[in-house]
Design a protein around this motif. Structure first.
Motif, short mmCIF file in Angstrom:
data_model
loop_
_atom_site.label_atom_id
_atom_site.label_comp_id
_atom_site.label_asym_id
_atom_site.label_seq_id
_atom_site.Cartn_x
_atom_site.Cartn_y
_atom_site.Cartn_z
N TYR A 1 -3.30 58.43 73.44
CA TYR A 1 -3.18 59.86 72.77
C TYR A 1 -2.59 59.64 71.91
N ASN A 2 -1.34 58.94 71.51
CA ASN A 2 -0.48 58.82 70.26
C ASN A 2 -0.19 57.45 69.95
N SER A 3 -1.20 56.50 69.93
CA SER A 3 -0.91 55.11 69.92
C SER A 3 -0.44 54.76 68.53
N GLU A 4 -0.69 55.58 67.63
CA GLU A 4 -0.63 55.04 66.09
C GLU A 4 0.79 55.19 65.65
N TYR A 5 1.62 55.81 66.49
CA TYR A 5 2.94 55.98 66.29
C TYR A 5 3.89 54.99 67.17
N ARG A 6 3.86 53.87 66.51
CA ARG A 6 4.96 52.80 66.89
C ARG A 6 5.77 52.25 65.63
N TYR A 7 7.01 52.45 65.98
CA TYR A 7 7.85 52.25 64.93
C TYR A 7 8.51 50.94 64.89
N GLU A 8 8.37 50.05 65.77
CA GLU A 8 8.64 48.77 65.80
C GLU A 8 7.41 47.74 66.02
N GLY A 9 7.15 47.07 65.02
CA GLY A 9 5.87 46.20 65.16
C GLY A 9 4.69 47.10 65.15
N ARG A 10 3.48 46.16 65.35
CA ARG A 10 2.21 46.58 65.09
C ARG A 10 1.74 47.27 66.38
N PRO A 11 1.14 48.38 66.28
CA PRO A 11 0.63 49.24 67.43
C PRO A 11 -0.15 48.27 68.35
N LEU A 12 0.15 48.29 69.74
CA LEU A 12 -0.47 47.53 70.76
C LEU A 12 -1.86 47.64 70.92
N ASN A 13 -2.63 46.72 71.05
CA ASN A 13 -4.14 46.72 71.24
C ASN A 13 -4.52 47.50 72.71
N ALA A 14 -5.48 48.12 72.51
CA ALA A 14 -6.11 48.80 73.65
C ALA A 14 -6.54 48.09 74.85
N LEU A 15 -6.50 48.65 76.10
CA LEU A 15 -6.88 47.94 77.40
C LEU A 15 -8.45 47.84 77.35
N LEU B 1 8.12 59.05 58.59
CA LEU B 1 8.75 60.23 58.89
C LEU B 1 9.08 60.43 60.47
N TYR B 2 8.49 60.15 61.02
CA TYR B 2 8.51 60.21 62.58
C TYR B 2 9.58 59.53 63.02
N ALA B 3 9.90 58.34 62.61
CA ALA B 3 10.87 57.20 62.79
C ALA B 3 12.23 57.90 62.33
N ASP B 4 12.37 58.21 61.15
CA ASP B 4 13.56 59.05 60.61
C ASP B 4 14.06 60.25 61.45
N ARG B 5 12.96 60.98 61.80
CA ARG B 5 13.30 62.15 62.49
C ARG B 5 13.91 61.78 63.95
N GLN B 6 13.16 60.70 64.58
CA GLN B 6 13.71 60.27 65.75
C GLN B 6 15.31 60.09 65.71
N ALA B 7 15.44 59.19 64.58
CA ALA B 7 16.85 58.79 64.17
C ALA B 7 17.81 60.19 64.13
N LEU B 8 17.30 61.19 63.51
CA LEU B 8 18.01 62.24 63.14
C LEU B 8 18.11 62.96 64.65
N PHE B 9 17.34 63.03 65.23
CA PHE B 9 17.32 63.73 66.65
C PHE B 9 18.53 63.08 67.44
N LEU B 10 18.56 61.78 67.80
CA LEU B 10 19.52 60.99 68.39
C LEU B 10 20.79 61.28 67.88
N LYS B 11 20.94 61.57 66.70
CA LYS B 11 22.44 61.70 66.24
C LYS B 11 22.78 63.07 66.45
N MET B 12 21.95 64.09 66.40
CA MET B 12 22.23 65.50 66.75
C MET B 12 22.46 65.68 68.01
N ALA B 13 21.77 64.97 68.83
CA ALA B 13 21.97 65.08 70.47
C ALA B 13 23.30 64.47 70.66
#
Length: 487
Positions: free
Chosen positions: A301-315, A391-403
């Motif tokens: 469903y959202n495999s494109e959004y991997r922020y560390e390394g290359r997205p993992l291949n599908a089963l 963008l999403y990697a930055d937003r995750q980092a921002l969310f963790l700071k806000m939390a």
């Protein structure tokens, strides 16, 4: 003359023309029985004088009522209310609660549907932080998309305007096939790709076509509510398979539910916990499916959004036996409203699925498919994915700071290498569903974790961080934190 209550509501300041007000007033009086059948009405001249309107106003109203059969004209004698109403079903009756009236007769399938919870968001469709599964709508490449749409609509080929191929627009299926081969390790040709109206339609088709009512299906526990709903509505027996740090516990399923006919799995980024199915477990699952003759429904469903390394291949790329059906969607990566998803099917299943899809809604929208195909062919799709990944990697980092700044210690978070939401497990005495309601009171949307479990529910909250700009997220975190600390 007419009874005093009839046409007492004429409003000359209204935007509704007077002749329509007269028409509606007389029609309502006839349907209610205030004007009895065969009652003679005053002449148009007399009624106009009584109402203080022009005779033409009354004439227009009478003409419409005569045309629809509410009135009848007798030559030389005047105008009468018809002695039988044209549609007695329109007569006004007292509306009774369903418990007092006639209960509707529903099919067994309909009764199952009413018992199924499709999503926690049906009752709150608003777009606000921190709703999970939402892409950054405001960062969509609208100008590029608009130009593609304008060009395709300027002089569209007839095949895009007529009834199209129920498999989907071939250039789009080809673009999807090439993309999946290159980026997801999926092995397929365009002839194995079936375009659907989002991933939900693909899940429903697979459940309906490959399993019978009462058949068993392995379901990740916790798992995706939308998939569970499709399976429950089909009358399947859901077998909860627990999740550990390597993903679905395949040996548990094989030991306790050996006769299951399908497995639903989210191997690249387990929903909702975010765990990746290990290679060992993937091979175990494929081996079990081969030996038992079961199907594997892989939701990527959202495999494109991997922020560390290359997205993992599908089963699916590891499957040697044609047991895996791959489910993909553009709802998370582009816009939910595009409503385009796809299945990658073993070749021998394609005709069956095409036939069934044709019975559901015949075909997906042609122009939208053509626009998406070109968007993928010219590199726009991959550019957008790269941009959103940053963008999403930055937003995750921002969310963790806000939390860390606003939320109490009993609501902890850990960074995730992938996905569009974060999960916080609750060790506090609070109910996650009660906290969802408290958040809603201050205009914040979060999702409870416990409904995702089939058994042994654990309390937790899901926070989507991808869809909301910094200022909105900061304000939501501040407001929610104030409420949580007060508890």
């Amino acid at each position: 003359m007419l009874p005093p209550s009839v046409l007492s509501h004429l409003n000359r300041a209204s935007e509704v023309p007077l002749h329509l007000q007269v028409y509606e007033g007389l029609r309502e009086a006839i349907l209610e029985g205030t004007l009895k059948p065969a009652l003679k009405l005053p002449s148009t001249r007399a009624m106009a004088g009584h109402l203080g309107v022009s005779r033409n106003t009354v004439l227009l109203a009478f003409e419409q009522l005569l045309l629809e059969g509410y009135l009848e004209s007798r030559v030389g004698d005047g105008t009468y209310v018809t002695h039988t109403l044209p549609d007695t079903s329109l007569q006004k009756v007292e509306v009774k609660p369903i418990s007092e009236g006639v209960q509707p007769r529903l099919s067994g399938r309909a009764r199952k549907l009413l018992e199924v919870q499709v999503t926690q968001y049906l009752s709150q469709p608003e777009y606000r932080a921190f709703r999970s599964g939402m892409p950054a709508l405001k960062d969509f490449p609208f100008e590029e998309w608009r130009k593609l749409h304008a060009r395709h609509w300027k002089n569209p080929p007839v095949q895009l305007l007529s009834y199209g191929d129920p498999r989907g627009h071939f250039p789009l299926r080809q673009a999807i096939s090439e993309y999946l081969n290159a980026s997801r390790g999926v092995r397929c040709t365009p002839d194995q790709v079936l375009i659907t109206s989002g991933s939900q339609q693909g899940l429903e088709l697979a459940a309906r076509l490959l399993l019978d009512e009462g058949d068993s299906l392995w379901m990740e526990d916790p798992g995706y509510l939308g998939a569970r709903a499709a399976f429950q509505a089909s009358g399947l027996n859901l077998c909860p398979i627990p999740i550990d740090q390597e993903g679905m516990q395949v040996q548990h399923g094989a030991r306790h539910h050996p006769h299951a006919r399908m497995v639903y799995v989210t191997p690249s980024h387990q929903y909702p916990l975010g765990i990746t199915l290990s290679l060992t477990r993937r091979l175990e699952l494929l081996k079990w499916a081969r030996e038992s003759g079961a199907w594997i429904l892989e939701d990527d469903y959202n495999s494109e959004y991997r922020y560390e390394g290359r997205p993992l291949n599908a089963l699916q790329g590891l499957d040697q036996d044609g047991r895996v059906i791959y489910v993909g969607t553009f709802s998370k990566v582009l816009l939910p409203s595009i409503r385009i998803g796809y299945l990658v099917l073993p070749e021998h299943l394609m005709d069956l699925f095409v036939h069934a899809r044709s019975l559901v809604d015949r075909m997906p929208p042609g122009i939208t498919q053509a626009v998406l195909a070109e968007f993928m062919e010219n590199g726009g799709f991959e550019r957008h994915v790269r941009k959103m990944r940053l963008l999403y990697a930055d937003r995750q980092a921002l969310f963790l700071k806000m939390a860390a700044l606003h939320f109490p210690d009993w609501l902890p978070f850990q960074p995730s290498p992938a996905g569009m939401h974060l999960v916080s497990h609750l060790d506090s005495p609070f109910s996650d569903q009660a906290l969802v309601e408290e958040a809603r009171k201050v205009g914040v949307t979060v999702r409870a974790l416990s409904p995702s479990y089939l058994q042994g529910a654990r309390q937790g909250l899901l926070f989507g961080y991808t869809g909301f700009p910094e200022d909105e997220s900061m304000l939501a975190a501040h407001d929610l934190g104030r409420v949580l600390r007060s508890l």
